[in-house]
Design a protein around this motif. Structure first.
Motif, short mmCIF file in Angstrom:
data_model
loop_
_atom_site.label_atom_id
_atom_site.label_comp_id
_atom_site.label_asym_id
_atom_site.label_seq_id
_atom_site.Cartn_x
_atom_site.Cartn_y
_atom_site.Cartn_z
N ARG A 1 59.58 41.30 12.46
CA ARG A 1 60.81 41.16 13.24
C ARG A 1 61.73 40.19 12.51
O ARG A 1 61.35 39.06 12.20
CB ARG A 1 60.47 40.64 14.64
CG ARG A 1 61.62 40.63 15.62
CD ARG A 1 61.04 40.60 17.03
NE ARG A 1 62.07 40.44 18.06
CZ ARG A 1 62.36 39.29 18.66
NH1 ARG A 1 61.70 38.19 18.34
NH2 ARG A 1 63.30 39.24 19.59
N GLU B 1 60.05 31.53 19.73
CA GLU B 1 58.85 32.34 19.92
C GLU B 1 57.66 31.76 19.17
O GLU B 1 56.54 31.75 19.69
CB GLU B 1 59.12 33.78 19.48
CG GLU B 1 60.05 34.53 20.41
CD GLU B 1 59.97 36.02 20.23
OE1 GLU B 1 60.27 36.73 21.19
OE2 GLU B 1 59.61 36.48 19.12
N ILE C 1 58.26 41.70 25.96
CA ILE C 1 58.53 41.27 24.59
C ILE C 1 59.86 40.51 24.53
O ILE C 1 60.54 40.35 25.53
CB ILE C 1 58.54 42.47 23.62
CG1 ILE C 1 59.64 43.47 24.00
CG2 ILE C 1 57.18 43.15 23.62
CD1 ILE C 1 59.77 44.63 23.02
N ASP C 2 60.19 40.04 23.35
CA ASP C 2 61.45 39.34 23.05
C ASP C 2 61.69 38.15 23.98
O ASP C 2 62.45 38.23 24.94
CB ASP C 2 62.64 40.30 23.12
CG ASP C 2 63.87 39.69 22.45
OD1 ASP C 2 63.89 38.47 22.22
OD2 ASP C 2 64.83 40.44 22.17
N TYR D 1 54.22 40.04 13.80
CA TYR D 1 53.56 40.06 15.10
C TYR D 1 52.50 41.16 15.12
O TYR D 1 52.57 42.14 14.36
CB TYR D 1 54.55 40.38 16.22
CG TYR D 1 55.67 39.38 16.40
CD1 TYR D 1 55.62 38.43 17.41
CD2 TYR D 1 56.79 39.41 15.57
CE1 TYR D 1 56.66 37.53 17.60
CE2 TYR D 1 57.82 38.51 15.74
CZ TYR D 1 57.76 37.57 16.76
OH TYR D 1 58.78 36.69 16.94
N VAL E 1 51.97 39.75 25.74
CA VAL E 1 53.22 39.29 25.12
C VAL E 1 53.01 39.29 23.61
O VAL E 1 51.88 39.36 23.13
CB VAL E 1 53.62 37.89 25.62
CG1 VAL E 1 53.80 37.88 27.14
CG2 VAL E 1 52.60 36.83 25.20
N PRO E 2 54.09 39.22 22.83
CA PRO E 2 53.92 39.27 21.38
C PRO E 2 53.05 38.13 20.85
O PRO E 2 53.15 36.99 21.30
CB PRO E 2 55.36 39.14 20.86
CG PRO E 2 56.20 39.68 21.97
CD PRO E 2 55.51 39.24 23.23
N ASN F 1 63.21 45.14 26.69
CA ASN F 1 62.23 44.07 26.46
C ASN F 1 60.96 44.26 27.28
O ASN F 1 60.16 43.33 27.39
CB ASN F 1 62.86 42.71 26.77
CG ASN F 1 63.96 42.37 25.78
OD1 ASN F 1 63.94 42.84 24.65
ND2 ASN F 1 64.90 41.55 26.21
#
Length: 299
Positions: A56, A70, A219-220, A105, A85-86, A207
């Motif tokens: 990413r 993150e 995500i995000d 990720y 989640v990531p 997301n």
């Protein structure tokens, strides 16, 4: 790396660049295939790396802080949340003419749900409420302020500017007087008087990941932080049909003032998004129109 540097532009991010970045920073992955992941997002690009990873990379300077947030917070949040989640596997750094940090990720399977086509809306509403409840229950110290998580009136100038822009686009058919009334009504609501709570702060359909209509991952987390709990009510209007919206609200036990602030925050985001994305990003523009219709629906 500060966010003040020149934006390299998305055209300079391609499979060749990603291969060079990965090979230079992580030689053990240099021979893995790289493929662009189609996305309606505008801040980051994503590339599959082999079968079980994704790279990413920010496309704009404003995405750099997201990468840093993150990296810092996802490892701490993941054990506290009921939804995948990531997982940050590796941290990339500027190289090959690319000026910003980037991350690798673990790949999370699933599809983005689409407004108006949710397969299991009641179950999804309950699962989203469970995630939001868990976020609100996080007590990790040192949290940043969530993006857009402050007082509602901090969005007033940008929201009114967007409404005026939409008055100049009559083909969109937006009832600008009606949305102004909704906005002004919410501004009269009392603000959040409790302690700030942990938020994802960007619960857009893009997301969320689902499988068979059920939530599999969120995500995000680039907007994460603490703020007004109304900020995580977005799915009520940007995704869920009216009956599932009621289930979502009941599961979260939201009072009228918070609900109205949440509706107004979701509306504000849509109003700002539509003039900008209508000729740039069809998915974002489509969702903005959906939100405006949902907010103005008497249900």
């Amino acid at each position: 790396m500060t966010t003040e540097q020149t934006d390299p532009g998305p055209r300079l991010v391609d499979e060749g660049l990603v291969r060079r970045l990965v090979a230079g920073r992580f030689p053990r992955w240099a021979d893995l295939p790289v493929a662009r992941v189609a996305s309606g997002g505008t801040v980051n690009a994503m590339y599959r790396l082999g079968d079980d990873m994704v790279v990413r990379l920010p496309l704009v300077a404003g995405g750099v802080e997201d990468v840093v947030r993150e990296r810092e917070w996802l490892p701490r949040l993941a054990p506290l949340l009921p939804t995948a989640v990531p997982e940050v596997l590796a941290a990339g750094e500027p190289a090959e003419g690319y000026p910003w940090p980037w991350s690798v990720y673990r790949w999370l399977a699933g599809d983005n749900p689409r407004e108006g086509a949710v397969r299991q809306p009641m179950a999804l509403a309950r699962e989203l409420a469970r995630f939001v409840t868990a976020m609100r229950g996080v007590s990790l110290p040192g949290a940043p302020d969530a993006h857009r998580g402050g007082p509602l009136d901090s969005l007033d100038a940008s929201t009114r500017s967007a409404i005026e822009a939409l008055r100049g686009i009559p083909e969109e058919g937006i009832d600008c007087d009606a949305v102004t009334a909704v906005w002004e009504d919410a501004l009269r609501e009392p603000g959040w008087s409790g302690p700030p709570v942990w938020l994802h702060a960007d619960l857009m359909p893009g997301n969320l990941l689902v499988d068979g209509g059920r939530l599999t991952a969120v995500i995000d987390f680039g907007c994460l932080g603490v703020g007004d709990p109304a900020c995580d009510l977005f799915p009520a209007w940007n995704l869920l049909p009216a009956d599932a919206r009621d289930v979502f609200r009941a599961a979260l036990d939201v009072d009228d003032a918070t609900w109205n602030r949440g509706r107004a925050r979701t509306l504000s985001q849509a109003l700002i998004s539509l003039p900008y994305h209508r000729d740039r990003n069809p998915a974002m523009a489509r969702n903005a129109r959906h939100v405006i219709r949902a907010v103005l629906d008497p249900r």
